[in-house]
Design a protein around this motif. Structure first.
Motif, mmCIF file in Angstrom:
data_model
loop_
_atom_site.group_PDB
_atom_site.id
_atom_site.type_symbol
_atom_site.label_atom_id
_atom_site.label_comp_id
_atom_site.label_asym_id
_atom_site.label_seq_id
_atom_site.Cartn_x
_atom_site.Cartn_y
_atom_site.Cartn_z
ATOM 1 N N ILE A 62 0.859 -1.191 0.000
ATOM 2 C CA ILE A 62 0.000 0.000 0.000
ATOM 3 C C ILE A 62 0.892 1.238 0.000
ATOM 4 N N VAL A 63 0.550 2.186 -0.857
ATOM 5 C CA VAL A 63 1.283 3.455 -0.859
ATOM 6 C C VAL A 63 0.395 4.472 -0.145
ATOM 7 N N ALA A 64 0.936 5.111 0.892
ATOM 8 C CA ALA A 64 0.108 6.012 1.694
ATOM 9 C C ALA A 64 0.831 7.329 1.925
ATOM 10 N N GLY A 65 0.071 8.404 1.982
ATOM 11 C CA GLY A 65 0.645 9.740 2.178
ATOM 12 C C GLY A 65 0.859 10.035 3.654
ATOM 13 N N LEU A 66 1.762 9.304 4.272
ATOM 14 C CA LEU A 66 1.938 9.428 5.723
ATOM 15 C C LEU A 66 3.262 10.057 6.125
ATOM 16 N N ALA A 67 4.150 10.243 5.133
ATOM 17 C CA ALA A 67 5.541 10.569 5.488
ATOM 18 C C ALA A 67 5.703 11.919 6.180
ATOM 19 N N LEU A 68 4.747 12.808 6.021
ATOM 20 C CA LEU A 68 4.870 14.110 6.690
ATOM 21 C C LEU A 68 4.767 13.955 8.205
ATOM 22 N N ALA A 69 3.969 12.972 8.621
ATOM 23 C CA ALA A 69 3.701 12.838 10.048
ATOM 24 C C ALA A 69 4.377 11.628 10.688
ATOM 25 N N TYR A 70 4.753 10.632 9.908
ATOM 26 C CA TYR A 70 5.312 9.409 10.494
ATOM 27 C C TYR A 70 6.627 9.031 9.828
ATOM 28 N N LYS A 71 7.567 8.557 10.657
ATOM 29 C CA LYS A 71 8.814 8.015 10.095
ATOM 30 C C LYS A 71 8.531 6.576 9.690
ATOM 31 N N ALA A 72 9.129 6.153 8.585
ATOM 32 C CA ALA A 72 8.870 4.802 8.081
ATOM 33 C C ALA A 72 9.121 3.760 9.172
ATOM 34 N N GLU A 73 10.273 3.887 9.851
ATOM 35 C CA GLU A 73 10.636 2.826 10.816
ATOM 36 C C GLU A 73 9.681 2.774 12.008
ATOM 37 N N ASP A 74 9.048 3.923 12.351
ATOM 38 C CA ASP A 74 8.136 3.941 13.501
ATOM 39 C C ASP A 74 6.830 3.200 13.214
ATOM 40 N N LEU A 75 6.561 2.975 11.947
ATOM 41 C CA LEU A 75 5.280 2.350 11.606
ATOM 42 C C LEU A 75 5.334 0.828 11.645
ATOM 43 N N VAL A 76 6.538 0.283 11.573
ATOM 44 C CA VAL A 76 6.652 -1.185 11.510
ATOM 45 C C VAL A 76 6.088 -1.782 12.808
ATOM 46 N N GLY A 77 5.181 -2.735 12.649
ATOM 47 C CA GLY A 77 4.544 -3.373 13.807
ATOM 48 C C GLY A 77 3.229 -2.718 14.189
ATOM 49 N N ARG A 78 2.969 -1.532 13.679
ATOM 50 C CA ARG A 78 1.770 -0.807 14.083
ATOM 51 C C ARG A 78 0.517 -1.388 13.429
ATOM 52 N N LYS A 79 -0.583 -1.412 14.201
ATOM 53 C CA LYS A 79 -1.846 -1.890 13.630
ATOM 54 C C LYS A 79 -2.614 -0.708 13.056
ATOM 55 N N VAL A 80 -3.133 -0.919 11.860
ATOM 56 C CA VAL A 80 -3.802 0.176 11.153
ATOM 57 C C VAL A 80 -5.117 -0.331 10.568
ATOM 58 N N VAL A 81 -5.956 0.620 10.154
ATOM 59 C CA VAL A 81 -7.208 0.246 9.494
ATOM 60 C C VAL A 81 -6.991 0.343 7.987
ATOM 61 N N VAL A 82 -7.305 -0.741 7.285
ATOM 62 C CA VAL A 82 -7.050 -0.778 5.840
ATOM 63 C C VAL A 82 -8.366 -0.956 5.074
ATOM 64 N N VAL A 83 -8.590 -0.109 4.078
ATOM 65 C CA VAL A 83 -9.701 -0.357 3.150
ATOM 66 C C VAL A 83 -9.156 -1.361 2.147
ATOM 67 N N THR A 84 -9.745 -2.557 2.123
ATOM 68 C CA THR A 84 -9.115 -3.640 1.363
ATOM 69 C C THR A 84 -9.723 -3.881 -0.013
ATOM 70 N N ASN A 85 -10.883 -3.292 -0.286
ATOM 71 C CA ASN A 85 -11.485 -3.605 -1.590
ATOM 72 C C ASN A 85 -11.471 -2.427 -2.559
ATOM 73 N N LEU A 86 -10.466 -1.570 -2.404
ATOM 74 C CA LEU A 86 -10.299 -0.492 -3.396
ATOM 75 C C LEU A 86 -9.585 -1.050 -4.623
ATOM 76 N N ALA A 87 -9.975 -0.560 -5.789
ATOM 77 C CA ALA A 87 -9.268 -0.995 -7.004
ATOM 78 C C ALA A 87 -7.811 -0.553 -6.903
ATOM 79 N N PRO A 88 -6.864 -1.410 -7.341
ATOM 80 C CA PRO A 88 -5.456 -0.997 -7.255
ATOM 81 C C PRO A 88 -5.189 0.224 -8.122
ATOM 82 N N ARG A 89 -4.259 1.046 -7.714
ATOM 83 C CA ARG A 89 -3.859 2.157 -8.569
ATOM 84 C C ARG A 89 -2.397 2.472 -8.314
#
Ligand code: MSP
Length: 663
Positions: A599-626
């Motif tokens: 998943i590509v997400a616009g989170l980098a302004l607020a989160y460091k990549a390494e801080d997200l590993v292990g974190r539980k998130v809510v994912v919309v799973t049936n969006l068409a890929p883009r």
């Protein structure tokens, strides 16, 4: 008959855009170019009329409407309204927005068909062939299962009883016409392409369909409706009077601006339809290249589109106009890049023109009380030198605009900017101001700078209409620049003693990475909204073009069954890394229970990549890929959007298993 005009007319058009999607920068480019030509031609004494509009019929719109659960008319109207509003907001709306669903257009199509038929150019026949639904075109020489050579999608085999336009009879007439009108197709490369196509022989063209409903009915021949190209092209004529075209005196068009992929329709079919109906032919078809993103043609189906509103919101429309015309050689493909856009803005507009205007006007205010100084004649040679240079530049720039060599025209104008800048740096007016005996010299230097700036403002006006008008007014010029005739512009017309206005910043410098991050954040927001309601409001940064922010409608209420269509699950981030070249984007691998999704997400302004590993998130799973920045994204991570644009991830206070569904 038409009433005689005081000025010669100039009628130009953009393509009529399909209403199965929202505009992107590619469409915006065509419309901006047309608007620049419109403004330029006005300054050359023409009575200009520009048409843009919406091409609403055909299988694509019908299918998109069905997917959206709407009637084609309702769906298409919603989108057409948004196209029109965008052009209005960007100040590039032209004079007429023709919709192919307009009654006057239906009448024109039916009338043109009748004329072609009466003249013996229509016949009935059967057609079986491979058809590309996406491009609304039969694919010649393709067999069942073959892909469309233009878009790569599989073609469909169709057999229909159709009306045919006898295109085969027009081969020689078209070749003669091209020979007699060597400038009809531009640029040269497209002309050659069309010539070889026509030289290869023309087959009759099926111009009605019985397999689709959503089209203009062929009178008395239900269920036939017209083929989209024997519909949309005629929009150019419906816009200026249709059957009564001679009353307004605008037809034939002087120029059709199109993208290179639709040159054949415009340069072969369209003149043939008009010849068959005994109507005057357009004077010129200009096919420009494509805007590429990630080295591919920007298009909705490739998922690599850049939208105009976020850019305009962050920088204003004028920097976008300047960038597109300066950076892309008209007629050739060009890559779009945020980096180049902001770099151009800072170097050519903020540091270049904006800075020249502000330093010149500030010094005139400081040293001459806000009055254009009087250059004492006869003492120095610099004014006559500048006069010669500027008058030569005027001729050169007009010549380049006439050939639609926008990039070179702007380069030539910015040479004047650089020349005046250098002149100021060499002459050092601030030092001259220290010594009373240099007063005359100081007057001459600042007069020269102001007069150069005036010429630059006039020449750049077609591309930067708002900023140049402000400079013009600050130079004490009252009339609208749009009414100034470039042919009458000459060095020395700036009157000494004219009161200048308060110098104000025209293009404030911006921070590159912060600006790109803002644009990308808005782009993400906008892409989240389903079409056709995607609309980011346009706001204007200080000192750039004024564009009104459209009201944002409150979201419509939906039933529980609509909500149930969205599948959301608990995911856990397995890995995360930055997407190269995108300040805001992270590329994540997210475990959603039974699979790991990228998943590509616009989170980098607020989160460091390494801080997200292990974190539980809510994912919309049936969006068409883009694709985002060329990286495929399979789902969306849910986050709140704070007023400053920084995302805050949705999460859980209690422990939840990965893959659990949200309801
Ligand atoms: N409806 C037809 C045109 C009918 S004209 C009587 C159509 N519509 S479209 O919505 O697909 O718009 C195509 C036009 O948009 C191109 O010809 C070009 O002018 C512009 N562009 C779309 N994508 C583009 C790029 N990536 N780059 C540059 N221009 C692009 O075709």
């Amino acid at each position: 008959m038409s009433t005689p005009r005081a000025k010669p007319k100039y009628y130009l058009t953009t393509p009529l855009y399909y209403t199965n999607g929202m505009p992107h920068i590619g469409h915006t480019y065509s419309t901006i170019v047309a608007d620049v030509i419109r403004r330029y031609k006005r300054m050359r004494g023409f009575d200009v009329f520009m048409t843009t509009g919406a091409d609403e019929h055909g299988v694509n719109v019908e299918r998109s409407a069905k997917k959206a659960g709407k009637s084609p008319q309702e769906f298409s109207t919603e989108i057409a309204v948004q196209w029109r509003r965008l052009w209005d907001d960007l100040g590039i709306a032209g004079d007429e927005f023709i919709r192919t669903t307009d009654e006057k257009h239906h009448r024109t199509v039916q009338w043109l068909f009748k004329r072609c038929r009466e003249n013996g150019f229509i016949e009935k026949g059967h057609y079986t062939g491979q058809y590309c639904v996406h491009d609304n075109a039969y694919v010649v020489d393709a067999g069942p299962g073959d892909a469309c050579p233009d878009c790569g999608r599989p073609t469909e085999t169709v057999t229909e009883e159709n009306y045919f336009f006898k295109l085969s009879g027009f081969q020689q007439k078209l070749l003669d016409f091209y020979a007699a009108n060597p400038d009809f197709i531009q640029p040269e490369s497209r002309r050659n392409e069309v010539l070889s196509f026509v030289n290869g022989g023309l087959k009759n063209l099926s111009i009605t369909r019985t397999t689709i409903r959503w089209g203009i009915p062929v009178p008395g021949e239900a269920p036939h409706v017209f083929y989209v190209w024997f519909d949309a092209l005629i929009g150019y004529l419906s816009a200026v009077g249709g059957p009564n075209y001679d009353e307004r005196g605008l037809w034939p068009a002087d120029l059709h601006i199109v993208g290179k992929e639709i040159i054949r329709f415009h340069a072969v079919y369209w003149p043939a339809f008009l010849m068959a109906a005994d109507l005057p032919l357009p004077k010129q078809i200009w096919a420009h290249g494509w805007l590429l993103f990630d080295s591919e043609k920007m298009s909705k189906s490739r998922g690599n589109v850049v939208r105009p509103r976020p850019i305009v919101s962050a920088l204003g429309i004028e920097p976008l106009r300047y960038y597109l015309l300066r950076e892309i050689v008209f007629g050739q493909d060009g890559s779009f890049s945020y980096d180049a856009l902001v770099t151009r803005y800072n170097s050519d507009l903020a540091n270049g023109l904006g800075n020249l205007a502000s330093r010149t006007l500030t010094m005139i205010e400081r040293y001459f009380g806000g009055e254009i100084p009087n250059p004492a004649p006869g003492r120095e040679t610099d004014v006559s030198g500048s006069a010669e240079f500027a008058n030569e530049a005027l001729t050169k720039v007009m010549h380049l605009y006439d050939r639609f060599s926008f990039s070179l025209a702007l380069e030539a104008i910015w040479e004047i900017v650089a020349m005046i800048d250098k002149y100021i740096t060499v002459e050092k007016p601030w030092a001259l101001a220290e010594k009373p005996e240099d007063r005359a010299r100081l007057a001459k230097v600042l007069y020269t700078a102001a007069e150069g700036l005036r010429i630059v403002a006039a020449l750049a006006h077609p591309v930067l209409p708002v900023a140049t008008q402000r400079i013009w007014n600050q130079l004490g010029q009252a009339e609208p620049l749009s009414g100034v005739q470039l042919d009458l512009l000459a060095w020395g017309q700036l009157k000494p003693g004219t009161k200048t206005g308060k110098p104000e910043g025209i293009f404030p410098r911006v921070d590159k990475s912060e600006t790109i991050a803002r644009i990308e954040a808005m782009e993400q927001e906008q892409n989240k909204a389903p079409e056709p309601s995607a609309a980011t409001p346009v706001s204007t940064p200080a000192g750039t073009a004024a564009a009104a922010a459209p009201a944002i409608a409150a979201p419509a209420k939906i039933g529980i069954e609509d909500f149930a269509k969205v599948e959301m699950r608990v995911g856990q981030v397995k890995s995360a890394e930055r997407v190269a070249g995108a300040d805001r984007l992270l590329q994540l691998q997210v475990d959603i229970g039974d699979e790991v999704r990228q998943i590509v997400a616009g989170l980098a302004l607020a989160y460091k990549a390494e801080d997200l590993v292990g974190r539980k998130v809510v994912v919309v799973t049936n969006l068409a890929p883009r694709k985002l920045r060329g990286v495929e994204s399979n789902g969306m991570i849910v986050a709140a959007s704070t007023p400053d644009g920084a995302p805050v991830l949705a999460g859980f206070l209690e422990d939840v298993p990965v893959g659990a569904k949200l309801k």
